[in-house]
Structure formats: structure tokens, C-alpha cells
Design a protein around this motif. Structure first.
Motif, PDB file in Angstrom:
ATOM      1  N   ASP A 215       0.494  11.509 -10.255  1.00 28.49           N
ATOM      2  CA  ASP A 215      -0.296  12.739 -10.168  1.00 28.49           C
ATOM      3  C   ASP A 215       0.581  13.965 -10.417  1.00 28.49           C
ATOM      4  OD1 ASP A 215      -2.603  11.308  -9.632  1.00 28.49           O
ATOM      5  OD2 ASP A 215      -2.567  11.719  -7.457  1.00 28.49           O
TER       6      ASP A 215
ATOM      7  N   ASN B  98       1.165   6.579  -7.006  1.00 23.44           N
ATOM      8  CA  ASN B  98       0.056   7.474  -7.337  1.00 23.44           C
ATOM      9  C   ASN B  98       0.467   8.934  -7.211  1.00 23.44           C
ATOM     10  OD1 ASN B  98      -1.730   5.440  -7.983  1.00 23.44           O
ATOM     11  ND2 ASN B  98      -2.719   5.432  -5.961  1.00 23.44           N
ATOM     12  N   GLU B  99       1.205   9.262  -6.160  1.00 26.15           N
ATOM     13  CA  GLU B  99       1.676  10.634  -5.980  1.00 26.15           C
ATOM     14  C   GLU B  99       2.618  11.039  -7.106  1.00 26.15           C
ATOM     15  OE1 GLU B  99       3.329  10.643  -2.038  1.00 26.15           O
ATOM     16  OE2 GLU B  99       1.350  10.638  -1.093  1.00 26.15           O
TER      17      GLU B  99
ATOM     18  N   GLN C  88       0.706   4.191  -2.897  1.00 27.15           N
ATOM     19  CA  GLN C  88       0.592   5.611  -2.593  1.00 27.15           C
ATOM     20  C   GLN C  88       1.727   6.406  -3.229  1.00 27.15           C
ATOM     21  OE1 GLN C  88       0.423   6.575   1.580  1.00 27.15           O
ATOM     22  NE2 GLN C  88       0.338   8.759   1.190  1.00 27.15           N
ATOM     23  N   GLN C  89       2.957   5.917  -3.114  1.00 24.68           N
ATOM     24  CA  GLN C  89       4.099   6.609  -3.703  1.00 24.68           C
ATOM     25  C   GLN C  89       3.964   6.716  -5.219  1.00 24.68           C
ATOM     26  OE1 GLN C  89       7.261   4.135  -2.289  1.00 24.68           O
ATOM     27  NE2 GLN C  89       7.478   5.238  -0.360  1.00 24.68           N
TER      28      GLN C  89
ATOM     29  N   LEU D 267       0.814  -1.211   0.000  1.00 20.36           N
ATOM     30  CA  LEU D 267       0.000   0.000   0.000  1.00 20.36           C
ATOM     31  C   LEU D 267       0.855   1.272   0.000  1.00 20.36           C
ATOM     32  CD1 LEU D 267      -2.948  -0.990   2.353  1.00 20.36           C
ATOM     33  CD2 LEU D 267      -2.875  -0.950  -0.153  1.00 20.36           C
ATOM     34  N   GLN D 268       2.012   1.228   0.663  1.00 22.05           N
ATOM     35  CA  GLN D 268       2.921   2.371   0.624  1.00 22.05           C
ATOM     36  C   GLN D 268       3.442   2.580  -0.799  1.00 22.05           C
ATOM     37  OE1 GLN D 268       3.155  -0.093   2.889  1.00 22.05           O
ATOM     38  NE2 GLN D 268       3.178   0.829   4.916  1.00 22.05           N
TER      39      GLN D 268
END
Length: 67
Positions: free
Chosen positions: A56, A52-53, A49-50, A45-46
Motif C-alpha cells: 500500500d 499489505n502495508e 499484514q506487513q 497473518l502478521q
């Protein structure tokens, strides 16, 4: 998958919030992986998130937006 030659593959279950292997793995729609180790699966999950950031930020840069 691992250097030890083992066929064990690890998955992170987003439904149960745990590492799963072998016959214990939930259906594919609930898991991330496979990963080479349980520790890698625990960090799934980390990683999501990394990534996706980063994506983005790249999308914003490409569109000319400041972030």
C-alpha cells in the motif's frame, strides 16, 4: 522443506485459526502456506499484514500520495 529432511509441511488455516499439517489440512481456499515450521505458519497473518502495508505504501508512493 525443513533442514531436518522431513516432508512435513505446515499451513495456517484462516477458518480454524490454527496450524494444520498432513491429513488435517483444510481445502486450499482456507489455508496460507506451506511453511517450513509451525512457528512460521503461526506468523502467517502478521506477514500478510506487513506485506499489505508495504505494498500500500509503495502504491501510494508510485501514485504520488504522501503516507
Amino acid at each position: 522443506m525443513s533442514d531436518s529432511g522431513s516432508d512435513v509441511r505446515y499451513f495456517w488455516c484462516i477458518r480454524h485459526h490454527r496450524v494444520e499439517t498432513g491429513a488435517d489440512v483444510c481445502p486450499a481456499r482456507y489455508v496460507l502456506g506451506p511453511y517450513a515450521s509451525g512457528a512460521d505458519a503461526e506468523q502467517a497473518l502478521q506477514r500478510v499484514q506487513q506485506r499489505n502495508e508495504a505494498w500500500d505504501a509503495e502504491d501510494a508512493r508510485w501514485a504520488g500520495e504522501e503516507r
